[in-house]
Scaffold this motif. Structure first.
Motif, PDB file in Angstrom:
ATOM      1  N   THR A 197       0.846  -1.189   0.000  1.00 40.48           N
ATOM      2  CA  THR A 197       0.000   0.000   0.000  1.00 40.48           C
ATOM      3  C   THR A 197       0.882   1.239   0.000  1.00 40.48           C
ATOM      4  O   THR A 197       2.031   1.205   0.464  1.00 40.48           O
ATOM      5  CB  THR A 197      -0.926   0.049   1.236  1.00 40.48           C
ATOM      6  OG1 THR A 197      -0.136   0.097   2.422  1.00 40.48           O
ATOM      7  CG2 THR A 197      -1.841  -1.168   1.272  1.00 40.48           C
TER       8      THR A 197
ATOM      9  N   SER B 227       0.971   5.206   1.337  1.00 42.21           N
ATOM     10  CA  SER B 227       0.393   6.233   2.203  1.00 42.21           C
ATOM     11  C   SER B 227       0.998   7.580   1.845  1.00 42.21           C
ATOM     12  O   SER B 227       2.223   7.700   1.738  1.00 42.21           O
ATOM     13  CB  SER B 227       0.679   5.926   3.679  1.00 42.21           C
ATOM     14  OG  SER B 227       0.106   4.702   4.074  1.00 42.21           O
TER      15      SER B 227
ATOM     16  N   GLY C 104      -3.640   5.629   0.170  1.00 43.14           N
ATOM     17  CA  GLY C 104      -4.317   6.450   1.167  1.00 43.14           C
ATOM     18  C   GLY C 104      -3.700   7.834   1.210  1.00 43.14           C
ATOM     19  O   GLY C 104      -2.472   7.962   1.250  1.00 43.14           O
TER      20      GLY C 104
ATOM     21  N   ALA D 210      -5.871  10.368  10.629  1.00 46.21           N
ATOM     22  CA  ALA D 210      -4.837   9.374  10.310  1.00 46.21           C
ATOM     23  C   ALA D 210      -3.847   9.252  11.465  1.00 46.21           C
ATOM     24  O   ALA D 210      -3.409   8.147  11.818  1.00 46.21           O
ATOM     25  CB  ALA D 210      -4.110   9.762   9.026  1.00 46.21           C
TER      26      ALA D 210
ATOM     27  N   LEU E 209       1.253   8.225   8.577  1.00 48.83           N
ATOM     28  CA  LEU E 209       1.477   7.233   7.525  1.00 48.83           C
ATOM     29  C   LEU E 209       1.003   5.853   7.980  1.00 48.83           C
ATOM     30  O   LEU E 209       0.395   5.102   7.217  1.00 48.83           O
ATOM     31  CB  LEU E 209       2.959   7.192   7.148  1.00 48.83           C
ATOM     32  CG  LEU E 209       3.512   8.465   6.508  1.00 48.83           C
ATOM     33  CD1 LEU E 209       5.034   8.369   6.363  1.00 48.83           C
ATOM     34  CD2 LEU E 209       2.869   8.720   5.151  1.00 48.83           C
TER      35      LEU E 209
ATOM     36  N   LEU F 231      -2.813   5.713   7.841  1.00 50.58           N
ATOM     37  CA  LEU F 231      -3.315   5.532   6.477  1.00 50.58           C
ATOM     38  C   LEU F 231      -3.114   4.088   6.024  1.00 50.58           C
ATOM     39  O   LEU F 231      -3.980   3.512   5.349  1.00 50.58           O
ATOM     40  CB  LEU F 231      -2.601   6.498   5.524  1.00 50.58           C
ATOM     41  CG  LEU F 231      -2.955   7.976   5.716  1.00 50.58           C
ATOM     42  CD1 LEU F 231      -2.006   8.854   4.898  1.00 50.58           C
ATOM     43  CD2 LEU F 231      -4.400   8.252   5.309  1.00 50.58           C
ATOM     44  N   GLY F 232      -1.982   3.493   6.391  1.00 51.99           N
ATOM     45  CA  GLY F 232      -1.766   2.085   6.063  1.00 51.99           C
ATOM     46  C   GLY F 232      -2.795   1.197   6.733  1.00 51.99           C
ATOM     47  O   GLY F 232      -3.314   0.251   6.131  1.00 51.99           O
TER      48      GLY F 232
ATOM     49  N   LEU G 295      -6.041   1.469   4.854  1.00 45.96           N
ATOM     50  CA  LEU G 295      -6.022   0.719   3.596  1.00 45.96           C
ATOM     51  C   LEU G 295      -6.162  -0.776   3.834  1.00 45.96           C
ATOM     52  O   LEU G 295      -6.859  -1.476   3.088  1.00 45.96           O
ATOM     53  CB  LEU G 295      -4.727   1.028   2.835  1.00 45.96           C
ATOM     54  CG  LEU G 295      -4.608   2.456   2.314  1.00 45.96           C
ATOM     55  CD1 LEU G 295      -3.179   2.742   1.869  1.00 45.96           C
ATOM     56  CD2 LEU G 295      -5.578   2.705   1.167  1.00 45.96           C
TER      57      LEU G 295
END
Length: 369
Positions: free
Chosen positions: A81, A83, A144, A195, A342, A345-346, A349
Motif C-alpha cells: 500500500t 500512504s 491512502g 490518520a 502514515l 493511512l496504512g 487501507l
C-alpha cells in the motif's frame, strides 16, 4: 439458507485472514482456538490462502523431543500500500507491506497547486517508491491520502482546508478516479489528524474499549478521536476539532497557539526562556481538561511540529497543569509512533482490503498475485 452459508464462509475467511495477519506466525490448531472456527473449516481456508501464496508453512520450535510443530507464516509481501500525508508545506509518501512494515519513504516540498499535487506530484512519488523497491505496479493494492482538511471520505469532497487554500467545497472524485485507473487500486482520503490518531492507536496496540485523542499542535491545531476502538467522525466530519474551540477573547485556540500566532508573538526563537512553553500550557490546558472530561478519555496524546520543537518539557508541563486543574486524573503523553499519520493511512487501507475480502471473497486479492 444459501446466502447465510455464503456469508458465514466469508466471515470465517476474513476472521482467519485477520488472525494470520496479526499473529504473523501461528498454527492451524491455534487458529481454531483463537477464532472458535471448526478445525475442518480452518484447514480448508488455510489451504485456499496457501494456494494463493498468502500463507506458507514453517516449522515452530516447540522445545520438546518429537515431531516438530508445523506453523503458518503470513506472507505480508504479497501486496503493498502507498500512504501519502500532506502536511501543508510538505508531502510524505511511504510504501508498506500488508503488515505495515515500511519498504521506503520519501518527503518533498508540497506543490502549492492542489490539483497539480494530486494529479501529478503524488503519482510521481508513488512511481518513484515502486521503482526504488523494485515493486511491480500490480502489487499496489491501495493508496491512502491524508490532508489537513475537513473532508467527506465517502463522497471524496474536501469541505474546507484553509491551510492548503481550499475555502469552499471541492469534489476530487475525478482526480481519485484517475489514480484508481492508473494503478488499478482503491484510493481513500482522510483528514490528517484522523490518520494520526488511527496510527498512534494501532502503534500502542490499545484495547478497543480504550478511548483516546491525538492532539496535533503545529501550523493548525487539530485533534482526532478513537472511541471504543473506532474513529469518531461526527455528523459534519468535524469530531474532535479542538482548534476551533473559543478562548476568553472570542478567538479560536488555533488563532492563539498555531504556528503563525506563535511566530508573531515570539519570533523565530526556540523558546530559550521557556516563555513559549508557558504560554502554550496556560492557553491549552483548560481546553484539554474540558475535552478529556467531556469525552471521559483514557488518554490524550500530544504531537505535531510544536511538540517536536519544544520537546518533552512541553508535554510534561501540560500534563502537570492539566492535572492540577482537573478533578479527575488525566493521562497525557507524547506519541510512541515515529510516523503515526502514515501508519494510520496504512491501517485504513488494510481495513479497506478486509472489507473487500468480506464482500467479494478471494477475488479481492487474486489480482495482486
Amino acid at each position: 439458507m444459501a446466502r447465510i452459508t455464503r456469508d458465514l464462509r466469508s466471515e470465517n475467511r476474513v476472521h482467519i485472514y485477520e488472525q494470520l495477519q496479526n499473529a504473523q506466525i501461528t498454527s492451524r490448531t491455534e487458529l481454531s482456538k483463537m477464532t472458535g472456527i471448526s478445525a475442518p473449516t480452518v484447514l480448508r481456508i488455510v489451504d485456499e490462502l496457501m494456494e494463493l501464496g498468502i500463507v506458507r508453512e514453517t516449522q515452530l520450535d516447540n522445545h520438546s523431543v518429537g515431531r516438530p510443530c508445523v506453523g503458518l507464516a503470513f506472507q505480508a509481501d504479497y501486496a503493498c500500500t502507498a500512504s501519502i500525508l500532506h502536511e501543508g508545506s510538505w508531502v510524505t509518501a511511504s510504501l508498506m507491506d500488508m503488515s505495515g512494515k515500511v519498504y521506503a519513504s520519501k518527503q518533498e516540498s508540497a506543490n502549492a497547486d492542489f490539483e497539480q499535487l494530486v494529479r501529478k506530484q503524488i503519482p510521481a512519488l508513488i512511481d518513484d517508491l515502486l521503482k526504488q523497491c523494485n515493486m511491480p505496479v500490480k502489487k499496489l493494492a491501495g493508496i491512502g491520502m491524508g490532508f489537513p482538511a475537513v473532508l467527506d471520505p465517502y463522497e471524496n469532497v474536501i469541505e474546507y482546508a484553509p491551510l492548503i487554500h481550499i475555502n469552499e467545497p471541492l469534489d476530487i472524485s475525478a482526480w481519485i478516479g484517475e489514480l484508481e485507473a492508473r494503478y488499478d487500486a482503491f484510493v481513500c482520503i482522510e483528514n490528517d489528524v484522523n490518520a494520526l490518531v488511527m496510527g498512534e492507536h494501532a502503534a500502542r496496540k490499545l484495547e478497543d474499549r480504550m478511548d483516546m485523542a491525538y492532539v496535533a499542535l503545529g501550523t493548525g491545531i487539530g485533534a482526532g478521536l478513537m472511541l471504543r476502538g473506532k474513529l469518531r467522525r461526527g455528523k459534519n466530519n468535524r469530531a474532535g476539532e479542538i482548534g476551533m474551540s473559543l478562548c476568553h477573547d472570542g478567538r479560536s485556540l488555533e488563532e492563539h497557539i498555531g504556528n503563525r500566532a506563535l511566530e508573531e508573538r515570539f519570533g523565530g526563537e526556540n523558546d530559550p526562556q521557556g516563555a513559549m512553553t508557558e504560554y502554550i500550557v496556560d492557553t491549552l490546558s483548560h481546553h484539554l481538561v474540558n475535552y478529556a472530561l467531556g469525552f471521559d478519555l483514557d488518554l490524550i496524546v500530544l504531537g505535531g511540529h510544536t511538540v517536536n520543537r519544544l520537546g518533552k518539557s512541553l508535554a510534561s508541563a501540560v500534563r502537570e497543569k492539566v492535572n492540577a486543574l482537573s478533578p479527575l486524573p488525566i493521562r497525557i503523553e507524547e506519541g510512541v509512533s515515529e510516523e503515526p499519520g502514515l501508519e494510520g493511512l496504512g491501517q485504513l487501507l488494510r481495513s479497506r482490503l478486509i472489507q473487500q475480502l468480506h464482500k467479494i471473497g478471494l477475488d479481492a486479492i487474486r489480482k495482486y498475485l
